[in-house]
Write a protein that holds these residues in place. Structure first.
Motif, short mmCIF file in Angstrom:
data_model
loop_
_atom_site.label_atom_id
_atom_site.label_comp_id
_atom_site.label_asym_id
_atom_site.label_seq_id
_atom_site.Cartn_x
_atom_site.Cartn_y
_atom_site.Cartn_z
N TYR A 9 6.89 0.63 2.59
CA TYR A 9 7.44 -0.37 3.52
C TYR A 9 8.76 0.09 4.12
N ALA A 10 9.59 0.77 3.31
CA ALA A 10 10.88 1.23 3.81
C ALA A 10 10.73 2.27 4.90
N GLN A 11 9.69 3.08 4.82
CA GLN A 11 9.52 4.17 5.78
C GLN A 11 8.55 3.84 6.91
N LYS A 12 7.55 3.01 6.63
CA LYS A 12 6.56 2.69 7.66
C LYS A 12 6.05 1.27 7.39
N PRO A 13 6.79 0.27 7.81
CA PRO A 13 6.47 -1.12 7.43
C PRO A 13 5.14 -1.63 7.96
N ASP A 14 4.58 -1.01 9.00
CA ASP A 14 3.30 -1.50 9.53
C ASP A 14 2.11 -0.70 9.00
N ALA A 15 2.33 0.09 7.94
CA ALA A 15 1.21 0.85 7.34
C ALA A 15 0.19 -0.10 6.75
N THR A 16 -1.07 0.28 6.80
CA THR A 16 -2.14 -0.56 6.26
C THR A 16 -2.93 0.12 5.16
N ALA A 17 -3.17 1.42 5.28
CA ALA A 17 -3.98 2.13 4.28
C ALA A 17 -3.46 3.55 4.20
N CYS A 18 -2.92 3.91 3.05
CA CYS A 18 -2.25 5.22 2.90
C CYS A 18 -2.93 6.05 1.82
N ALA A 19 -3.02 7.34 2.07
CA ALA A 19 -3.61 8.25 1.09
C ALA A 19 -3.14 9.67 1.37
N GLN A 46 11.42 17.38 -15.17
CA GLN A 46 12.58 17.99 -14.54
C GLN A 46 13.21 17.09 -13.48
N GLY A 47 12.80 15.86 -13.42
CA GLY A 47 13.34 14.94 -12.42
C GLY A 47 12.25 14.47 -11.49
N TYR A 48 12.64 13.88 -10.39
CA TYR A 48 11.67 13.36 -9.43
C TYR A 48 11.33 14.43 -8.40
N LYS A 49 10.07 14.48 -8.02
CA LYS A 49 9.67 15.29 -6.88
C LYS A 49 8.96 14.38 -5.89
N LEU A 50 8.75 14.86 -4.71
CA LEU A 50 8.15 14.05 -3.66
C LEU A 50 6.68 14.41 -3.46
N ARG A 51 5.88 13.40 -3.24
CA ARG A 51 4.53 13.61 -2.72
C ARG A 51 4.44 12.80 -1.44
N HIS A 52 3.48 13.10 -0.60
CA HIS A 52 3.41 12.47 0.71
C HIS A 52 2.03 11.87 0.96
N VAL A 53 2.04 10.68 1.51
CA VAL A 53 0.82 10.02 1.94
C VAL A 53 0.92 9.77 3.44
N PHE A 54 -0.23 9.49 4.04
CA PHE A 54 -0.30 9.29 5.48
C PHE A 54 -1.08 8.02 5.77
N ASP A 55 -0.57 7.22 6.70
CA ASP A 55 -1.27 5.99 7.07
C ASP A 55 -2.48 6.32 7.92
N MET A 56 -3.48 5.45 7.88
CA MET A 56 -4.70 5.67 8.65
C MET A 56 -4.40 5.79 10.14
N SER A 57 -3.36 5.10 10.63
CA SER A 57 -3.04 5.17 12.06
C SER A 57 -2.58 6.56 12.47
#
Length: 519
Positions: A9-19, A46-57
């Motif tokens: 929500y913080a990065q893409k508030p209108d997202a509907t389906a992310c994977a 070792q701490g936090y790392k980032l993974r990325h998802v993408f909205d269907m749009s």
């Protein structure tokens, strides 16, 4: 999870389906060139790392295909209420679907909210809840949970919650004003609402499949995993904890929602990029429906909290394929792809960035083609065909009984795979006597199955030993692996294995000078 919902929500508030990118490729969609991924946190040693998802749009396809995300329809309401009654108790009046959802929310919160109260009492110091005694803090917490779970259920089922709630119903959320207390509240709402939503989703999908079975034609089989319905609003269906019979969640674990862990996540999330996500528009994007903000009657100056529903985690897609080619759960923590975007952050603190580039559209399309080839084979070769091969056994004397005993006893997946490789190592090929002309080949890599003529098969599919082990385990558990006749033979086999053969020669006794043989 609530944490991922907040970050989405913080990065893409209108997202509907992310994977992740692999999920979209698996189901015939690629991520558009230039898209920035939505960064989520993965906790490691070792701490936090980032993974990325993408909205269907932000994805596209050759044929305008969409991932099937369940949608409530009026004709589904009766079966859905029946499913909810089976899990959470009967409704006095089933004429008002929305009212039944509200009642379900009350029942399920009553059954589960105490699991989170102990955590809340441990972290309320420093928040506006600190001055409240435990009884009042519990009452506020329970009321917020009931309203929030009901709000999510109504929204996900296509009912406007504004007709049932006002901002005053959520006023106490301002007292959960620390990362720890808010994490517990959000985690509880997410966990508890997931339970009835899964019940509803399972019922709706089964009904949808029945409709598809009635309407489909042979020519349409290849596209049956796609739904032309458009997304309204989608909540995460990431598979987390299992639900017990009465609809209770497992006991809350320390740090599962709030506590010090909640603060760590909050601090790490603060290092994510502040720049808003750029929106790529294209003709294949899913239609959007604007969410009405909750709490429109709140005092000015307060941030509206009702839009949290827009953070609806990951898309469904669970019914997108057969068992043999089923994708991992959407948004699962083990789906990390090394090329899922460029990452973000300044590299400081505990957040590590990923630097591998996003796969090109051409690379993604090649992956899509490979997935579609596998999918088309899976549709041509049915689960019944695969079962016919697995139910044949290894072809070695008593081999099927040995396989049955292996899977009747608790063993790990790795142990079962190793056992099958050993059991089938002497079997290279056999055919199954059916009108489908099923043939199977076996090697260390798995089971290759073909249908049709040997020289020109209609379809082929390769089943890994891991998938074969999983399916055999399901057949054994369902009581289908041994036929009634084989079960009788198995009892005889067990008797022969446990009783010594009376015809076997007795061992010759040892003799020496002190113990001469009898005359």
């Amino acid at each position: 999870s609530f944490r991922d919902q907040l970050l989405i929500y913080a990065q893409k508030p209108d997202a509907t389906a992310c994977a992740e990118i692999e999920f979209w490729n698996k189901y015939g969609r690629w991520v558009n060139r230039g898209t920035t991924g939505i960064a989520l946190l993965v906790d490691t040693d070792q701490g936090y790392k980032l993974r990325h998802v993408f909205d269907m749009s932000d994805t596209n396809s050759r044929e305008g295909r969409t991932i099937p995300i369940w949608r409530m329809k009026p004709q589904y309401e009766g079966p859905v209420l029946e499913a909810l009654e089976n899990s959470y108790g009967e409704f006095a009046d089933k004429s008002d679907f929305a009212e039944c959802l509200l009642q379900t929310a009350k029942v399920i919160v009553e059954d589960n909210f105490s699991d989170y109260c102990a955590e809340l009492r441990g972290v309320k110091e420093g928040s506006l809840l600190e001055e409240l005694d435990d009884l009042n803090a519990e009452a506020w917490f329970k009321g917020l949970l009931e309203n929030s779970v009901a709000y999510i259920m109504l929204t996900r089922c296509g009912i406007d919650p504004q007709d049932y709630f006002s901002g005053e119903d959520f006023a106490h959320i301002y007292d959960f004003n620390t990362p720890e207390t808010l994490s517990i509240l959000g985690g509880a709402v997410s966990d508890i609402s997931e339970m009835p939503l899964r019940e509803i989703a399972s019922t709706v999908r089964n009904l949808y499949r029945e409709e598809q079975e009635q309407n489909r034609t042979f020519a349409g089989n290849a596209d049956r995993r796609y739904n032309d319905g458009r997304v309204k609003r989608e909540r995460s269906v990431e598979h987390g904890t299992d639900v017990s019979d009465r609809g209770r969640l497992p006991p809350a674990q320390p740090g599962s929602a709030g506590g010090s862990e909640g603060g760590k996540i909050w601090d790490a999330a603060a290092q994510l990029p502040q720049k808003p996500q750029e929106r790529l528009l294209h003709g294949d994007a899913v239609e959007r429906q604007t969410e009405r903000p909750s709490g429109e009657d709140r005092p000015g100056g307060h941030r509206d909290g009702g839009a949290v529903d827009g953070a609806n985690g990951a898309g469904a897609g669970r019914d997108g394929g057969t068992e043999s080619v089923r994708s991992d759960e959407v948004g699962g923590p083990d789906e990390q792809h090394p090329g899922s975007g460029g990452g973000s952050g300044d590299g400081g603190g505990r957040v590590r960035r990923l630097t591998d580039p996003l796969p090109t559209e051409e690379e993604q399309k090649a992956a899509i083609q490979a997935a579609e080839d596998e999918q088309s084979s899976a549709f041509a070769i049915s689960q019944e065909d695969i079962d016919a091969v697995l139910l044949h056994g290894s072809g070695i004397a008593d081999g099927k009984f040995r396989v049955f005993e292996q899977f009747e006893t608790a063993h790990s997946s790795t142990e079962n795979v190793s056992f099958l490789k050993e059991e089938y190592k002497s079997t290279t090929y056999f055919s199954v006597t059916t009108d489908r002309k099923i043939r199977a080949w076996f090697d260390r890599g798995g089971v290759k199955i073909s249908i049709g003529d040997l020289s020109k098969p209609e379809a082929e599919v390769t089943l890994t030993w891991k998938k074969a082990a999983k399916r055999i385990g399901q057949l054994v558990e369902a009581g289908r692996y041994l036929s009634p006749a084989e079960k009788e033979k198995y009892q005889e086999y067990r008797r022969q294995e446990s009783v010594p053969d009376p015809l076997a020669a007795a061992p010759e006794p040892e003799h020496d000078e002190l113990n001469p043989p009898p005359a």
